[in-house]
Design a protein around this motif. Structure first.
Motif, PDB file in Angstrom:
ATOM      1  N   LYS A 118      17.572  45.225  90.242  1.00 50.45           N
ATOM      2  CA  LYS A 118      18.127  44.873  91.553  1.00 50.45           C
ATOM      3  C   LYS A 118      19.494  44.224  91.458  1.00 50.45           C
ATOM      4  CE  LYS A 118      14.655  46.210  94.062  1.00 50.45           C
ATOM      5  NZ  LYS A 118      14.822  47.408  94.895  1.00 50.45           N
ATOM      6  N   HIS A 119      19.923  43.985  90.244  1.00 51.90           N
ATOM      7  CA  HIS A 119      21.186  43.255  90.104  1.00 51.90           C
ATOM      8  C   HIS A 119      21.787  43.551  88.747  1.00 51.90           C
ATOM      9  CE1 HIS A 119      24.090  40.118  90.796  1.00 51.90           C
ATOM     10  NE2 HIS A 119      23.807  39.592  89.627  1.00 51.90           N
ATOM     11  N   LEU A 120      23.094  43.647  88.677  1.00 53.27           N
ATOM     12  CA  LEU A 120      23.744  43.745  87.380  1.00 53.27           C
ATOM     13  C   LEU A 120      25.157  43.202  87.496  1.00 53.27           C
ATOM     14  CD1 LEU A 120      24.649  47.447  86.454  1.00 53.27           C
ATOM     15  CD2 LEU A 120      24.949  46.409  88.669  1.00 53.27           C
ATOM     16  N   THR A 121      25.768  42.951  86.355  1.00 50.30           N
ATOM     17  CA  THR A 121      27.139  42.437  86.365  1.00 50.30           C
ATOM     18  C   THR A 121      28.025  43.377  85.572  1.00 50.30           C
ATOM     19  OG1 THR A 121      26.920  41.194  84.319  1.00 50.30           O
ATOM     20  CG2 THR A 121      26.245  40.075  86.340  1.00 50.30           C
ATOM     21  N   SER A 122      29.314  43.068  85.583  1.00 51.38           N
ATOM     22  CA  SER A 122      30.258  43.911  84.854  1.00 51.38           C
ATOM     23  C   SER A 122      30.010  43.851  83.343  1.00 51.38           C
ATOM     24  CB  SER A 122      31.693  43.496  85.180  1.00 51.38           C
ATOM     25  OG  SER A 122      31.920  42.158  84.833  1.00 51.38           O
ATOM     26  N   LEU A 123      29.330  42.799  82.871  1.00 51.00           N
ATOM     27  CA  LEU A 123      29.003  42.754  81.445  1.00 51.00           C
ATOM     28  C   LEU A 123      28.079  43.917  81.077  1.00 51.00           C
ATOM     29  CD1 LEU A 123      28.291  38.941  80.851  1.00 51.00           C
ATOM     30  CD2 LEU A 123      30.325  40.234  80.205  1.00 51.00           C
ATOM     31  N   VAL A 124      27.131  44.210  81.957  1.00 48.21           N
ATOM     32  CA  VAL A 124      26.218  45.328  81.706  1.00 48.21           C
ATOM     33  C   VAL A 124      26.975  46.652  81.791  1.00 48.21           C
ATOM     34  CG1 VAL A 124      24.171  46.530  82.567  1.00 48.21           C
ATOM     35  CG2 VAL A 124      24.210  44.031  82.480  1.00 48.21           C
ATOM     36  N   LEU A 125      27.860  46.754  82.756  1.00 42.34           N
ATOM     37  CA  LEU A 125      28.669  47.976  82.856  1.00 42.34           C
ATOM     38  C   LEU A 125      29.441  48.195  81.557  1.00 42.34           C
ATOM     39  CD1 LEU A 125      30.107  47.619  86.493  1.00 42.34           C
ATOM     40  CD2 LEU A 125      28.125  48.955  85.742  1.00 42.34           C
ATOM     41  N   GLY A 126      29.965  47.103  81.006  1.00 35.19           N
ATOM     42  CA  GLY A 126      30.705  47.211  79.744  1.00 35.19           C
ATOM     43  C   GLY A 126      29.835  47.737  78.612  1.00 35.19           C
ATOM     44  N   GLN A 127      28.586  47.280  78.566  1.00 33.69           N
ATOM     45  CA  GLN A 127      27.663  47.772  77.529  1.00 33.69           C
ATOM     46  C   GLN A 127      27.389  49.263  77.712  1.00 33.69           C
ATOM     47  OE1 GLN A 127      26.871  46.109  75.016  1.00 33.69           O
ATOM     48  NE2 GLN A 127      26.561  43.948  75.464  1.00 33.69           N
ATOM     49  N   LEU A 128      27.218  49.682  78.964  1.00 36.42           N
ATOM     50  CA  LEU A 128      26.952  51.106  79.228  1.00 36.42           C
ATOM     51  C   LEU A 128      28.126  51.968  78.788  1.00 36.42           C
ATOM     52  CD1 LEU A 128      25.311  51.057  82.796  1.00 36.42           C
ATOM     53  CD2 LEU A 128      24.203  51.083  80.567  1.00 36.42           C
ATOM     54  N   ILE A 129      29.320  51.470  79.036  1.00 35.21           N
ATOM     55  CA  ILE A 129      30.515  52.235  78.666  1.00 35.21           C
ATOM     56  C   ILE A 129      30.614  52.369  77.145  1.00 35.21           C
ATOM     57  CG2 ILE A 129      33.042  52.159  78.669  1.00 35.21           C
ATOM     58  CD1 ILE A 129      32.739  50.875  81.521  1.00 35.21           C
ATOM     59  N   GLN A 130      30.294  51.294  76.439  1.00 37.05           N
ATOM     60  CA  GLN A 130      30.349  51.368  74.975  1.00 37.05           C
ATOM     61  C   GLN A 130      29.360  52.406  74.441  1.00 37.05           C
ATOM     62  OE1 GLN A 130      30.365  47.741  72.748  1.00 37.05           O
ATOM     63  NE2 GLN A 130      31.600  46.670  74.231  1.00 37.05           N
ATOM     64  N   VAL A 131      28.177  52.432  75.029  1.00 36.75           N
ATOM     65  CA  VAL A 131      27.174  53.409  74.588  1.00 36.75           C
ATOM     66  C   VAL A 131      27.616  54.826  74.945  1.00 36.75           C
ATOM     67  CG1 VAL A 131      24.799  54.180  74.920  1.00 36.75           C
ATOM     68  CG2 VAL A 131      25.311  51.752  74.746  1.00 36.75           C
ATOM     69  N   HIS A 132      28.171  54.972  76.139  1.00 35.81           N
ATOM     70  CA  HIS A 132      28.686  56.274  76.555  1.00 35.81           C
ATOM     71  C   HIS A 132      29.720  56.784  75.541  1.00 35.81           C
ATOM     72  CE1 HIS A 132      30.921  59.251  78.943  1.00 35.81           C
ATOM     73  NE2 HIS A 132      32.002  58.554  78.632  1.00 35.81           N
ATOM     74  N   LYS A 133      30.622  55.911  75.133  1.00 36.34           N
ATOM     75  CA  LYS A 133      31.676  56.325  74.200  1.00 36.34           C
ATOM     76  C   LYS A 133      31.087  56.671  72.830  1.00 36.34           C
ATOM     77  CE  LYS A 133      35.642  53.963  74.430  1.00 36.34           C
ATOM     78  NZ  LYS A 133      36.562  52.804  74.617  1.00 36.34           N
ATOM     79  N   ARG A 134      30.158  55.822  72.376  1.00 36.64           N
ATOM     80  CA  ARG A 134      29.550  56.069  71.063  1.00 36.64           C
ATOM     81  C   ARG A 134      28.836  57.420  71.042  1.00 36.64           C
ATOM     82  NH1 ARG A 134      27.309  52.509  67.239  1.00 36.64           N
ATOM     83  NH2 ARG A 134      28.961  51.090  67.869  1.00 36.64           N
ATOM     84  N   LEU A 135      28.088  57.703  72.094  1.00 34.67           N
ATOM     85  CA  LEU A 135      27.366  58.973  72.145  1.00 34.67           C
ATOM     86  C   LEU A 135      28.329  60.152  72.268  1.00 34.67           C
ATOM     87  CD1 LEU A 135      24.387  57.946  74.433  1.00 34.67           C
ATOM     88  CD2 LEU A 135      24.177  58.852  72.113  1.00 34.67           C
ATOM     89  N   ALA A 136      29.343  59.985  73.087  1.00 31.86           N
ATOM     90  CA  ALA A 136      30.291  61.088  73.312  1.00 31.86           C
ATOM     91  C   ALA A 136      31.005  61.460  72.023  1.00 31.86           C
ATOM     92  CB  ALA A 136      31.294  60.691  74.397  1.00 31.86           C
ATOM     93  N   GLU A 137      31.247  60.473  71.173  1.00 26.23           N
ATOM     94  CA  GLU A 137      31.930  60.744  69.897  1.00 26.23           C
ATOM     95  C   GLU A 137      31.132  61.705  69.016  1.00 26.23           C
ATOM     96  OE1 GLU A 137      33.982  56.307  69.683  1.00 26.23           O
ATOM     97  OE2 GLU A 137      32.403  56.838  68.251  1.00 26.23           O
TER      98      GLU A 137
END
Lengths: 145, 123
Positions: free
Chosen positions: B58-77
């Motif tokens: 029900k709630h998240l912050t930009s810190l969580v968004l940052g973690q998602l982006i890092q995982v997205h980049k790692r997987l995309a590589e």
């Protein structure tokens, strides 16, 4: 420089808390703010917005302002009235220029993990003002748009 | 210190990795770090296809968004990808405001997201 807050007026007195630089410190303060909103029957959208902006401001103050230094603290002041919610967050860091933060929605920044906190604060609150030094921010959310 | 297993539950669904967030909120340093460790451990296998379900969040912050982006980049590589599902409308708005709905493929339900990998469907 400190944000120029009225000490008392028809919206009541400010509540002040000094928090250690530790993200776990955010929760009790946030709980108190949200309880006051609920008491005054603010709707769910307001609760979500204030909670998000409150956390983003405090995370910024602790991580970027105080650079996670446990010897520094964050001062948060807030008051909730039937008309609006006002929140002021000050850190002990050197400050920054909020205008220099890159646009996180630009294509070249979309996959950068940082830089969204201030944008979210601006989107969800009606007023977001930093002091010239950048280490204190005042946010206001009105009940009516 | 929070463990990754306290924050995420990981399972294999016919080759697609399903990650469910266990906590309705992730906000302390320890919780955000644990989320990052959990997601990055999933991304350690090259080319992995991952679905992250936000059911109950029900709630998240930009810190969580940052973690998602890092995982997205790692997987995309490595030719992998993370797709998102079961996002509460208020949280979806956060993705839309930050334009991260352009970075991530987002599905209404986790079964749709899982099926999208099986069929190679685009969002």
């Amino acid at each position: 420089m400190t944000a120029n807050l009225p000490k008392t007026d028809d919206r009541g007195a400010w509540i002040e808390r000094v928090l250690a630089t530790n993200l776990a410190e955010i929760r009790p303060a946030e709980r108190d703010v949200l309880a006051r909103l609920k008491e005054l029957a603010y709707d769910d959208d307001h609760l979500f917005a204030v909670r998000l902006a409150f956390e983003e401001a405090l995370v910024n103050a602790m991580k970027h302002g105080n650079q996670s230094d446990p010897n520094r603290s964050v001062r948060v002041r807030y008051r909730v009235s039937p008309e609006c919610v006002e929140i002021c967050v000050a850190d002990e860091g050197p400050g920054f220029n909020p205008g220099a933060v890159p646009d996180p929605t630009a294509n070249e920044n979309l996959d950068k993990p940082c830089g969204r906190g201030i944008m979210l604060m601006r989107c969800y609150m009606d007023k977001v003002e930093f002091t010239p030094e950048g280490n204190e921010v005042l946010m206001v959310k009105n009940r009516e748009p | 210190m929070a463990e990754a297993g306290d924050i995420v539950h990981v399972s294999d669904r016919d080759g697609v990795i399903l990650v469910r967030l266990l906590a309705g909120t992730v906000r302390t340093e320890a919780e955000v770090d644990a989320l990052g460790r959990g997601l990055l451990s999933v991304a350690e296998v090259p080319g992995r296809q991952v679905v992250l379900s936000f059911l109950g969040v029900k709630h998240l912050t930009s810190l969580v968004l940052g973690q998602l982006i890092q995982v997205h980049k790692r997987l995309a590589e490595s030719g992998g990808e993370i797709r998102l599902a079961d996002i509460d409308p208020q949280i979806y708005e956060v993705f839309a405001i930050t334009h991260l709905d352009r970075l991530f493929k987002i599905y209404e339900r986790e079964d749709e997201a899982l099926a999208s990998f099986a069929g190679g469907a685009e969002a």
